[in-house]
Design an enzyme around this catalytic site. Structure first.
Site, PDB file in Angstrom:
ATOM      1  N   ARG A 183       4.488  20.109   5.435  1.00 60.94           N
ATOM      2  CA  ARG A 183       5.439  19.081   5.862  1.00 60.94           C
ATOM      3  C   ARG A 183       6.712  19.634   6.506  1.00 60.94           C
ATOM      4  O   ARG A 183       7.182  19.072   7.511  1.00 60.94           O
ATOM      5  CB  ARG A 183       5.789  18.169   4.685  1.00 60.94           C
ATOM      6  CG  ARG A 183       4.587  17.386   4.157  1.00 60.94           C
ATOM      7  CD  ARG A 183       4.975  16.391   3.064  1.00 60.94           C
ATOM      8  NE  ARG A 183       5.723  15.278   3.649  1.00 60.94           N
ATOM      9  CZ  ARG A 183       7.008  15.077   3.471  1.00 60.94           C
ATOM     10  NH1 ARG A 183       7.726  15.917   2.734  1.00 60.94           N
ATOM     11  NH2 ARG A 183       7.598  14.040   4.015  1.00 60.94           N
ATOM     12  N   GLU A 241       0.834  -1.210   0.000  1.00 58.83           N
ATOM     13  CA  GLU A 241       0.000   0.000   0.000  1.00 58.83           C
ATOM     14  C   GLU A 241       0.865   1.255   0.000  1.00 58.83           C
ATOM     15  O   GLU A 241       0.843   2.042   0.954  1.00 58.83           O
ATOM     16  CB  GLU A 241      -0.908   0.004   1.229  1.00 58.83           C
ATOM     17  CG  GLU A 241      -1.897  -1.138   1.268  1.00 58.83           C
ATOM     18  CD  GLU A 241      -2.595  -1.238   2.605  1.00 58.83           C
ATOM     19  OE1 GLU A 241      -2.330  -0.391   3.482  1.00 58.83           O
ATOM     20  OE2 GLU A 241      -3.384  -2.176   2.795  1.00 58.83           O
ATOM     21  N   CYS A 280       0.981  34.328   8.680  1.00 56.07           N
ATOM     22  CA  CYS A 280       1.265  35.034   9.940  1.00 56.07           C
ATOM     23  C   CYS A 280       1.494  34.000  11.031  1.00 56.07           C
ATOM     24  O   CYS A 280       0.642  33.755  11.884  1.00 56.07           O
ATOM     25  CB  CYS A 280       0.109  35.971  10.291  1.00 56.07           C
ATOM     26  SG  CYS A 280       0.464  37.034  11.709  1.00 56.07           S
TER      27      CYS A 280
END
EC number: 4.1.1.20
Length: 409
Positions: A307, A268, A337
């Protein structure tokens, strides 16, 4: 992955022209790389009845899913939203596996009624499944092999403290429930994590699954998950797929021989199939000289690619506009911000305001983890396949941000 020193086009399609047409930031995917990754996995296990189930949480764009389906790849989903997207992409019920993690049982029921095969991940769910379906519906059991492997603790899923799966230490309780309800267990599943480059981790986990499998006489499937490592940096180590395929194939064939018949071997992968295909194209807005360092601000942020901030992940960055510029060192930061850093002390060709930059390895967990934080629009997406570029998602508008809100004024 062979990291280019410069990147001005993909399959002869100009990236600058795409950005002029669709604006920045822009996600671009290279279909040829997806085709290559599928072929690599198929070749590594060519001697087995091996099936690929794409972990679509990595990238749920329908065009990407349709491309993978055209290559004979099935799909693994973790929510009903993903299941409906898979169906929209053309996957039939028999091609969809549902791997939940502590979801409400009603969601599992909905998935079963939609025809998906369920990976059961807890004793409580196994008990419910038995009470609800008995031997009428098949299922797989997700075991936790208690193996720690992967490049980042946040994405390890097979170790003893992980929330995922049923610990192999509870095998007696699993078997008691299976016997009580005459459950039809057609497969055992495990997933140790992501960014695994050594075959030893897969072999260790597979031995745990093979040993447990001897207690289930009617298996059709052994599912070893995914987690193959891709390259993030030049000269980065990756999973040696030929070696991995040879070692796992040898162990799997030995197991099947002792089990008494040949089973299907499932994997998978998500990131492995799509990560290297993706580029996030952004424009430098401000180059800010500071006594401590020089900042390159871009027209994107953690709302589009979380990430680096969430996992500390590295994304190689190329200056598309000025690939021959004199090298300089920068912090590349976003427009949110919030502390919003893509890269720290990164050396690259001189960046000027207006330059187009490309973040590599943006095909997995880029758009799917994006948000509208700071009321920012999510980017458009383009797929380049067989030297043709197609818009596969338009850029969001203010109407998209407001559509689900109710104005009580």
């Amino acid at each position: 992955m062979s990291f280019p020193r410069q990147l001005t086009s993909v399959q002869s399609i100009s990236l600058s022209e795409l950005c002029q047409q669709y604006g920045t930031p822009l996600y671009v995917y290279d279909g040829e790389i997806i085709r290559r990754q599928v072929a690599r996995l198929q070749e590594a296990f060519s001697g087995l009845d091996m099936h690929i189930k794409y972990a679509c949480k990595a990238n749920t764009n329908l065009a990407i899913m349709r491309l993978l389906r055209s290559l004979g790849v099935g799909v693994d989903v973790v929510s009903m939203g993903e299941l409906h997207m898979a169906a929209q992409a053309g996957y039939g019920p028999g091609e969809i596996t549902f791997t939940p993690s502590g979801v409400p049982f009603e969601e599992v029921k909905e998935a079963v009624e939609a025809g998906a095969v369920v990976n059961v991940d807890s004793l409580a769910l196994l008990e419910w499944f038995g009470e609800t379906y008995g031997s009428e519906k098949p299922c797989l059991i997700r075991l936790k092999p208690n193996v720690a492997a992967g490049g980042n603790i946040k994405i390890m899923t097979g170790h003893r403290d992980s929330k995922f799966g049923i610990s192999v230490d509870l095998l007696d309780k699993i078997l008691e429930i299976v016997e009580r309800y005459s459950l039809k267990i057609i497969g055992l599943h495990q997933h140790t994590g992501s960014d695994i480059k050594e075959a030893s981790a897969f072999l260790q986990a597979s031995e745990v699954i093979f040993e447990a499998a001897r207690h289930f006489p009617d298996l059709q499937i052994i599912d070893l998950g995914g987690g193959f490592k891709v390259a993030y940096k030049p000269d980065d180590e990756v999973t040696d797929m030929a070696h991995l395929g040879a070692e796992i194939s040898k162990g799997f064939q030995k197991f099947c021989q002792s089990y008494g018949r040949n089973l299907q071997l499932w994997f998978e992968p998500g990131k492995f199939l799509v990560s290297e295909s993706g580029y996030l194209l952004v424009q430098a807005t401000v180059v800010k000289e500071d006594p401590a360092r020089t900042f390159v601000h871009v027209d994107s942020g953690l709302n589009h690619l979380i990430r680096p901030m969430m996992y500390g992940s590295y994304h190689h960055i190329l200056n598309v506009s000025n690939p021959e510029g004199n090298p300089s060192t920068y912090n590349v930061v976003g427009y949110i911000c919030e502390t919003d850093t893509f890269a720290t002390d990164r050396t690259m060709p001189e960046v000027r305001p207006g330059d187009l930059l490309a973040f590599l390895n943006a095909g997995a967990y880029g758009f799917t983890m994006s948000s509208n934080y700071n009321a920012r629009f999510r980017p458009a997406e383009v797929l380049i396949d067989q030297e043709k570029a197609a818009l596969i998602r338009r850029r969001e508008t203010m109407d998209d941000l407001l559509r689900s809100q109710l104005d009580l004024a």
